[in-house]
Write an enzyme that holds these catalytic residues in place. Structure first.
Site, PDB file in Angstrom:
ATOM      1  N   HIS A 154      20.960  41.531  91.027  1.00 53.22           N
ATOM      2  CA  HIS A 154      21.865  42.383  91.813  1.00 53.22           C
ATOM      3  C   HIS A 154      21.422  43.840  91.876  1.00 53.22           C
ATOM      4  CE1 HIS A 154      25.277  39.550  92.473  1.00 53.22           C
ATOM      5  NE2 HIS A 154      24.627  38.900  91.521  1.00 53.22           N
ATOM      6  N   ASP A 363      20.234  52.150  93.995  1.00 55.00           N
ATOM      7  CA  ASP A 363      21.272  51.111  93.956  1.00 55.00           C
ATOM      8  C   ASP A 363      20.696  49.820  94.526  1.00 55.00           C
ATOM      9  OD1 ASP A 363      23.844  50.132  93.509  1.00 55.00           O
ATOM     10  OD2 ASP A 363      24.792  51.875  94.435  1.00 55.00           O
TER      11      ASP A 363
HETATM   12  C1  GDG Z   1      26.051  45.871  91.381  1.00 58.17           C
HETATM   13  C2  GDG Z   1      24.856  46.661  91.917  1.00 58.17           C
HETATM   14  C3  GDG Z   1      25.296  45.683  94.181  1.00 58.17           C
HETATM   15  C4  GDG Z   1      35.031  50.590  92.658  1.00 58.17           C
HETATM   16  N1  GDG Z   1      36.094  51.322  92.261  1.00 58.17           N
HETATM   17  C5  GDG Z   1      37.165  50.537  92.365  1.00 58.17           C
HETATM   18  C6  GDG Z   1      36.754  49.287  92.820  1.00 58.17           C
HETATM   19  N2  GDG Z   1      35.432  49.342  92.995  1.00 58.17           N
HETATM   20  C7  GDG Z   1      34.630  48.241  93.559  1.00 58.17           C
HETATM   21  C8  GDG Z   1      34.075  48.629  94.908  1.00 58.17           C
HETATM   22  C9  GDG Z   1      32.927  47.639  95.065  1.00 58.17           C
HETATM   23  C10 GDG Z   1      32.490  47.428  93.611  1.00 58.17           C
HETATM   24  O1  GDG Z   1      33.523  47.933  92.764  1.00 58.17           O
HETATM   25  C11 GDG Z   1      31.225  48.204  93.296  1.00 58.17           C
HETATM   26  O2  GDG Z   1      30.155  47.552  93.906  1.00 58.17           O
HETATM   27  P1  GDG Z   1      28.782  48.302  94.164  1.00 58.17           P
HETATM   28  O3  GDG Z   1      27.936  47.421  94.989  1.00 58.17           O
HETATM   29  O4  GDG Z   1      29.052  49.607  94.810  1.00 58.17           O
HETATM   30  O5  GDG Z   1      28.152  48.628  92.733  1.00 58.17           O
HETATM   31  P2  GDG Z   1      27.972  47.920  91.261  1.00 58.17           P
HETATM   32  O6  GDG Z   1      29.262  47.758  90.568  1.00 58.17           O
HETATM   33  O7  GDG Z   1      26.995  48.789  90.560  1.00 58.17           O
HETATM   34  O8  GDG Z   1      27.334  46.481  91.565  1.00 58.17           O
HETATM   35  C12 GDG Z   1      25.052  46.971  93.393  1.00 58.17           C
HETATM   36  C13 GDG Z   1      26.387  44.856  93.528  1.00 58.17           C
HETATM   37  O9  GDG Z   1      26.118  44.629  92.149  1.00 58.17           O
HETATM   38  C14 GDG Z   1      26.544  43.493  94.206  1.00 58.17           C
HETATM   39  O10 GDG Z   1      25.354  42.779  94.208  1.00 58.17           O
HETATM   40  O11 GDG Z   1      25.684  46.029  95.483  1.00 58.17           O
HETATM   41  O12 GDG Z   1      23.911  47.636  93.901  1.00 58.17           O
HETATM   42  O13 GDG Z   1      24.664  47.859  91.162  1.00 58.17           O
HETATM   43  O14 GDG Z   1      33.383  46.420  95.578  1.00 58.17           O
HETATM   44  O15 GDG Z   1      35.083  48.516  95.869  1.00 58.17           O
HETATM   45  N3  GDG Z   1      37.595  48.254  93.053  1.00 58.17           N
HETATM   46  C15 GDG Z   1      38.927  48.489  92.800  1.00 58.17           C
HETATM   47  N4  GDG Z   1      39.398  49.691  92.343  1.00 58.17           N
HETATM   48  C16 GDG Z   1      38.562  50.729  92.114  1.00 58.17           C
HETATM   49  O16 GDG Z   1      39.017  51.814  91.716  1.00 58.17           O
HETATM   50  N5  GDG Z   1      39.811  47.508  93.017  1.00 58.17           N
END
Ligand code: GDG
Length: 514
Positions: A154, A363
């Site tokens: 990921h 990322d």
């Molecule tokens: C890894 C990789 C890759 C955030 N704050 C809240 C909340 N979130 C949710 C967001 C989003 C998720 O968390 C974060 O996803 P990301 O993709 O931005 O980043 P990582 O957590 O680092 O994920 C990344 C991912 O895996 C998938 O393969 O894209 O690059 O690092 O969905 O909305 N959700 C809620 N409240 C919050 O305050 N409910």
């Protein structure tokens, strides 16, 4: 075929839980329900009892195990999050290697393999997720498992130049040859991994398949998506609901514009640099003062790792300084909120924000960028400002693409976004929406599982759908080499009471036997 999913953490859904708005966990659960299956991993509990607990939900079995305190320290906090996470995000200066952590990491993978082997049936297809579990397939093969096994990574995969600074990285990379299919977020990551297998392990390749010893592994990019329709509906509904944080935001902001950032509090996300860029924007454009605020939602994450505690402190300090310097008695330029909101609230914030500021230093993909687009009002959409170092930038070329290391460039992109005419906002939004809609989370799971179950696993040449080919104005879509943190790999002092164990030899430790 039965599907077996393995991930570091497993959350067992409540009996009557309704999935609010898509997401990876929901998509995997749906795939499991389609095929019938098993989801195996850590319960999230740290305790002495390490027996497996099984819970049945329909045709899906959730099998979880606790970690001991020592396992959590070495496998999870240590090798996964203090060594692999930083180095995979090109942060050599933050990479801390401890032999005892590495041993703990291998130990948990070995224990998971032992427990999993007992549950595997002959026609199971096994899908393993993320960097915590890289050697799991090799351990399963050692136990005679011949099933089809896939891995999805990921987070980014760096070049051999960077990765080889990590002790035992050659051994670790070699274990990937135990998989039939290795999925990466982007073509760049897939190329980097193939480069590592060739340069570090002596594998041979035709560019898509890699041969190492008797094993052949397909390496391919599968950019992860979101459930666009579910998220769009959530955002549209949030506008109609009476008592939502969105309403309250509207009241507290009045006519002011909103720039939003949403990230786990993690140094890879560039939160401090983003606050500085917003400050610079207000310094360089005094006419904008009092007319716009930045809301940064940053739920705490891995706070047991010292670098994260430091980031927590730094972000408070920078926001406090900028607010004191630029703010007014009736206007707070920056609000940093360190808690998690519901997905409905989040969708509402995205929709209200004129600018989505997604500027990670590095990322794998970044789902926030896609959620921001999905949540927009098509008749009056906001503008996405996106780091060129997010995997999402490879698909979302119609965002304003920026280099997060260049504070001035990010500041000017905020200005451009806020001033962008509606017609251009709509044009960019439509192009971006088309991309996320045609490469959503269901497309992703289906495409990955199709590739994994195809016999033999064949890497596709096809790129994910992409509508607009021209780079965003004044920007390049091709990610350049990152500005590397050129510090050395640090050795952490061993905390009192933790033994330095003997480490297996670099080569031959995890021999791949089919
Ligand atoms: C890894 C990789 C890759 C955030 N704050 C809240 C909340 N979130 C949710 C967001 C989003 C998720 O968390 C974060 O996803 P990301 O993709 O931005 O980043 P990582 O957590 O680092 O994920 C990344 C991912 O895996 C998938 O393969 O894209 O690059 O690092 O969905 O909305 N959700 C809620 N409240 C919050 O305050 N409910």
């Amino acid at each position: 075929m039965r599907l077996v999913v393995v991930s570091n953490r497993v959350t067992i859904p409540d009996r009557h839980e309704k999935a609010a708005a898509g997401g990876l966990a929901v998509a995997l659960r749906e795939a499991l329900e389609r095929h019938g299956g098993l989801w195996f991993g850590w319960s999230g509990v740290v305790g002495a009892a390490r027996q497996l607990r099984e819970t049945q939900r329909g045709n899906v079995t959730y099998a979880v195990t606790d970690l001991s305190e020592a396992e959590r320290e070495s496998y999870y906090l240590g090798f996964s999050n203090r060594a692999l996470w930083p180095i995979m995000h090109y942060r050599l200066g933050l990479t801390e290697f401890q032999r005892s952590d590495y041993i703990g990491y291998l130990g948990v993978n070995r224990r998971f393999a032992r427990e999993l082997t007992r549950m595997i049936q002959p026609d199971d297809v096994i899908w393993i997720h993320d960097y915590h579990l890289i050697p799991l397939a090799a351990e399963l093969r050692r136990r005679g498992v011949t099933n089809r096994i896939g891995y999805f990574h990921h987070i980014p995969w760096p070049s051999a130049d960077v990765l080889s600074a990590l002790p035992f990285s050659t051994t670790l990379v070699r274990t990937l040859a135990a998989y039939d299919l290795v999925g990466m977020q982007t073509e760049v990551d897939a190329r980097n991994l193939i480069g590592c297998l060739v340069d570090m392990c002596g594998a041979r390749t035709d560019g898509r398949r890699v041969r190492l010893g008797v094993r052949e592994t397909a390496v391919q990019s599968f950019p992860i998506g979101i459930d666009v329709e579910a998220f769009r509906r959530l955002a549209a509904a949030s506008v109609r609901q009476a008592a939502t944080p969105l309403r309250a935001t509207r009241e507290s902001l009045g006519e002011r514009k909103l720039v939003i950032g949403v990230d786990r509090l993690d140094y890879s996300k560039g939160i401090v640099q983003r606050l500085e860029a917003f400050g610079q924007f207000l310094q360089s454009h005094p006419d904008e003062r009092g007319r716009v605020s930045l809301l940064q939602i940053a739920p705490p994450s891995r706070s047991d790792v010292p670098e994260y505690a430091e980031l927590d402190r730094m972000s408070d300090e920078v926001a406090g300084r900028l607010n004191a310097q630029i703010g007014e008695f009736d206007w707070t330029p920056i609000r940093v909120v360190k808690k998690a909101y519901s997905r409905t609230a989040l969708a509402g914030f995205y929709r209200r924000a004129e600018v989505g500021l997604v500027t990670p230093m590095r990322d794998g993909m970044n789902l926030v960028a896609k959620e921001y687009v999905a949540a927009q009002n098509p008749a009056d959409p906001g503008v996405l400002v996106l780091s060129r170092f997010a995997g999402a930038a490879q698909q979302l070329g119609e965002a304003l693409i920026v280099n997060p290391y260049d504070t001035h460039e990010v500041a000017e992109a905020i200005r451009t976004a806020l001033a962008m005419p509606k017609s251009e906002r709509i044009r960019r939004f439509e192009a971006l929406y088309h991309v996320i809609e045609t490469s959503g989370i269901h497309w992703w799971t289906q495409r990955y599982l199709d590739a994994l179950t195809r016999s033999p696993v064949e890497a596709e040449i096809a790129e994910p759908p992409r509508k607009v080919d021209a780079p965003a104005r004044g920007t390049s879509r091709k990610p350049r080499a990152a500005v590397l943190d050129r510090g050395e790999v640090k050795g952490r002092p061993v905390p009192a009471g933790r033994k330095r164990n003997a480490v297996p030899a670099e080569s031959g430790h995890l021999t791949l036997v089919r």
